[in-house]
Design a protein around this motif. Structure first.
Motif, PDB file in Angstrom:
ATOM      1  N   GLU A 119       0.827  -1.208   0.000  1.00 52.48           N
ATOM      2  CA  GLU A 119       0.000   0.000   0.000  1.00 52.48           C
ATOM      3  C   GLU A 119       0.859   1.255   0.000  1.00 52.48           C
ATOM      4  N   TYR A 120       2.088   1.164   0.509  1.00 52.60           N
ATOM      5  CA  TYR A 120       2.983   2.320   0.540  1.00 52.60           C
ATOM      6  C   TYR A 120       3.552   2.635  -0.839  1.00 52.60           C
ATOM      7  N   GLY A 121       3.621   1.635  -1.705  1.00 51.17           N
ATOM      8  CA  GLY A 121       4.176   1.851  -3.029  1.00 51.17           C
ATOM      9  C   GLY A 121       5.691   1.893  -3.014  1.00 51.17           C
ATOM     10  N   ALA A 122       6.260   2.591  -3.994  1.00 46.00           N
ATOM     11  CA  ALA A 122       7.712   2.695  -4.094  1.00 46.00           C
ATOM     12  C   ALA A 122       8.250   3.545  -2.951  1.00 46.00           C
ATOM     13  N   THR A 123       9.286   3.057  -2.296  1.00 45.45           N
ATOM     14  CA  THR A 123       9.886   3.792  -1.179  1.00 45.45           C
ATOM     15  C   THR A 123      11.340   4.107  -1.496  1.00 45.45           C
ATOM     16  N   ALA A 124      11.845   5.180  -0.920  1.00 42.97           N
ATOM     17  CA  ALA A 124      13.213   5.620  -1.199  1.00 42.97           C
ATOM     18  C   ALA A 124      14.216   4.673  -0.546  1.00 42.97           C
ATOM     19  N   PRO A 125      15.201   4.170  -1.295  1.00 42.50           N
ATOM     20  CA  PRO A 125      16.214   3.295  -0.702  1.00 42.50           C
ATOM     21  C   PRO A 125      16.891   3.947   0.497  1.00 42.50           C
ATOM     22  N   GLY A 126      17.013   3.195   1.577  1.00 45.06           N
ATOM     23  CA  GLY A 126      17.663   3.689   2.784  1.00 45.06           C
ATOM     24  C   GLY A 126      16.742   4.393   3.747  1.00 45.06           C
ATOM     25  N   VAL A 127      15.500   4.640   3.341  1.00 43.61           N
ATOM     26  CA  VAL A 127      14.563   5.373   4.202  1.00 43.61           C
ATOM     27  C   VAL A 127      13.466   4.428   4.685  1.00 43.61           C
ATOM     28  N   PRO A 128      13.419   4.107   5.976  1.00 42.82           N
ATOM     29  CA  PRO A 128      12.357   3.218   6.470  1.00 42.82           C
ATOM     30  C   PRO A 128      10.999   3.889   6.354  1.00 42.82           C
ATOM     31  N   VAL A 129       9.979   3.088   6.079  1.00 41.51           N
ATOM     32  CA  VAL A 129       8.635   3.627   5.891  1.00 41.51           C
ATOM     33  C   VAL A 129       7.859   3.490   7.196  1.00 41.51           C
ATOM     34  N   SER A 130       7.229   4.581   7.607  1.00 43.34           N
ATOM     35  CA  SER A 130       6.455   4.584   8.849  1.00 43.34           C
ATOM     36  C   SER A 130       4.966   4.627   8.526  1.00 43.34           C
ATOM     37  N   GLU A 131       4.158   4.445   9.559  1.00 42.32           N
ATOM     38  CA  GLU A 131       2.713   4.443   9.378  1.00 42.32           C
ATOM     39  C   GLU A 131       2.178   5.796   8.909  1.00 42.32           C
ATOM     40  N   SER A 132       2.925   6.855   9.136  1.00 38.64           N
ATOM     41  CA  SER A 132       2.490   8.183   8.704  1.00 38.64           C
ATOM     42  C   SER A 132       2.862   8.477   7.254  1.00 38.64           C
ATOM     43  N   SER A 133       3.603   7.581   6.640  1.00 43.12           N
ATOM     44  CA  SER A 133       3.968   7.767   5.233  1.00 43.12           C
ATOM     45  C   SER A 133       2.720   7.706   4.362  1.00 43.12           C
ATOM     46  N   GLY A 134       2.710   8.461   3.296  1.00 43.20           N
ATOM     47  CA  GLY A 134       1.569   8.465   2.409  1.00 43.20           C
ATOM     48  C   GLY A 134       1.417   7.137   1.670  1.00 43.20           C
ATOM     49  N   LEU A 135       0.181   6.808   1.335  1.00 45.57           N
ATOM     50  CA  LEU A 135      -0.089   5.593   0.581  1.00 45.57           C
ATOM     51  C   LEU A 135      -0.103   5.926  -0.906  1.00 45.57           C
ATOM     52  N   ALA A 136       0.749   5.244  -1.651  1.00 44.81           N
ATOM     53  CA  ALA A 136       0.840   5.486  -3.100  1.00 44.81           C
ATOM     54  C   ALA A 136       1.132   4.170  -3.805  1.00 44.81           C
ATOM     55  N   PRO A 137       0.210   3.213  -3.743  1.00 44.74           N
ATOM     56  CA  PRO A 137       0.467   1.896  -4.332  1.00 44.74           C
ATOM     57  C   PRO A 137       0.704   1.972  -5.830  1.00 44.74           C
ATOM     58  N   VAL A 138       1.652   1.173  -6.310  1.00 40.56           N
ATOM     59  CA  VAL A 138       2.006   1.196  -7.731  1.00 40.56           C
ATOM     60  C   VAL A 138       1.587  -0.084  -8.437  1.00 40.56           C
ATOM     61  N   THR A 139       1.061  -1.051  -7.712  1.00 38.85           N
ATOM     62  CA  THR A 139       0.618  -2.309  -8.309  1.00 38.85           C
ATOM     63  C   THR A 139      -0.882  -2.469  -8.109  1.00 38.85           C
ATOM     64  N   GLU A 140      -1.475  -3.304  -8.957  1.00 39.12           N
ATOM     65  CA  GLU A 140      -2.897  -3.592  -8.801  1.00 39.12           C
ATOM     66  C   GLU A 140      -3.179  -4.222  -7.451  1.00 39.12           C
ATOM     67  N   TYR A 141      -2.268  -5.073  -7.011  1.00 37.97           N
ATOM     68  CA  TYR A 141      -2.411  -5.696  -5.699  1.00 37.97           C
ATOM     69  C   TYR A 141      -2.421  -4.644  -4.594  1.00 37.97           C
ATOM     70  N   GLY A 142      -1.445  -3.740  -4.615  1.00 41.04           N
ATOM     71  CA  GLY A 142      -1.378  -2.697  -3.591  1.00 41.04           C
ATOM     72  C   GLY A 142      -2.604  -1.812  -3.595  1.00 41.04           C
ATOM     73  N   ARG A 143      -3.086  -1.480  -4.780  1.00 42.39           N
ATOM     74  CA  ARG A 143      -4.283  -0.639  -4.850  1.00 42.39           C
ATOM     75  C   ARG A 143      -5.507  -1.369  -4.305  1.00 42.39           C
ATOM     76  N   SER A 144      -5.589  -2.671  -4.559  1.00 38.27           N
ATOM     77  CA  SER A 144      -6.739  -3.427  -4.055  1.00 38.27           C
ATOM     78  C   SER A 144      -6.713  -3.514  -2.528  1.00 38.27           C
TER      79      SER A 144
END
Length: 317
Positions: A119-144
């Motif tokens: 659901e988070y989509g593509a994330t920047a290498p080296g940067v851990p993703v937190s719950e406050s990160s925006g949701l930007a899914p890039v796959t059909e699975y993530g969007r579903s």
């Protein structure tokens, strides 16, 4: 008196571990599979809970009322299906129907949903993703998965009940499903060990792709802690991850270390799945709010899987 929890998808990879953890924690657990078959002594769902594309709008609320006041856990989901219709049915339409049933029943105390790191989509290498990160899914699975979670959150808000999303990263461990790099690695190494092969050959186009791998038993423990958090915030989200980014190469290195069997990658792009090249969860929220700690290392997960005789569990339950 023990609190009651109804677990949909209770025979799946994650669901059955969640059911075991909640039972061990003193909950009265009612497990439901996709065909309406139940555990817990309440009787099966009377009606077409799932038959083809039929998700009964009548039988489900009736069943929820029969169970009495209860928390509801949604562990149903299609994982990385190549069929968009299956993704929509299991990851979007089902949560929508379940949310409606919870509202109609009037007996749902809270809703907890197993979400996905995709659901988070593509994330920047080296940067851990937190719950406050925006949701930007890039796959059909993530969007579903994003759409399905939104239906359940809105239903809980309309009921003025707590809603919790446990956003699972790449779940590994005993009883795994049949999809993904983990299932591939386990299958190859099991076959090599049984055949006495001197090498494993894996189709891995991008071996430096890194994912956060977390044992299913740790995910189940987090769900258990989140389910018992009480009323708290109306909506809460927790990352279920290891806090470590593990590349596919490092994963196979770990299998080699445990088995003594080396590997070789071939790089055919056939059946390549598109997704983020690097992901690592920030798990500090679950640690600080719930006291959750990861108990199983990657080596623990590998040893548990290679020691199992049981077949892989289906994720679509």
């Amino acid at each position: 008196m023990a609190r009651t929890v109804i677990i949909f998808g209770a025979r799946g990879f994650i669901g059955r571990r969640v059911a075991a953890a909640l039972t061990a924690d003193g909950w009265r657990c009612i497990g439901v599979d996709r065909y309406g078959r139940t555990t817990g002594g309440v009787g099966d769902i009377n009606g077409p809970y799932f038959s083809g594309s039929d998700w009964s709008p009548v039988a489900l609320p009736r069943f929820l009322r029969r169970c009495g006041p209860a928390a509801v856990v949604n562990a149903v989901g299609a994982s990385w299906s190549t069929d968009p219709a299956v993704l929509r049915r299991d990851n979007v339409l089902w949560p929508c129907r379940l949310g409606e049933a919870c509202e109609v029943s009037g007996s749902t105390e809270s809703i907890l949903h197993i979400g996905s790191s995709h659901e988070y989509g593509a994330t920047a290498p080296g940067v851990p993703v937190s719950e406050s990160s925006g949701l930007a899914p890039v796959t059909e699975y993530g969007r579903s998965k994003t759409a399905g979670a939104s239906y359940l959150i809105r239903a809980a808000c309309r009921m003025n009940s707590p809603a919790t999303v446990v956003r699972a990263f790449n779940v590994i461990g005993p009883g795994h499903g049949t999809h993904g790099i983990w299932a591939l690695a386990v299958g190859l190494y099991r076959a090599a060990a049984e055949a006495g092969a001197d090498r494993v050959v894996a189709n891995v186009p991008y071996p430096e792709t890194a994912r956060d791998l977390v044992d299913v038993r740790d995910v189940a423990r987090l769900v258990c802690l989140a389910a018992g958090r009480g009323s708290g915030a109306s909506v809460a989200t927790y990352n279920a991850g290891s806090g470590t980014a593990t590349s596919i190469r490092q994963l196979f290195d770990a299998f080699t270390e445990q088995t003594g069997i080396p590997y070789r990658f071939v790089r055919s792009p056939v059946d390549l799945r598109i997704g983020s090249a690097w992901q690592r969860a920030d798990v500090s929220h679950a640690e600080s709010r719930l006291g959750w700690m990861r108990n199983f290392t990657l080596a623990d997960s590998i040893r548990a899987c290679l020691a199992l005789d049981e077949p892989a569990a289906t994720a679509l339950v």
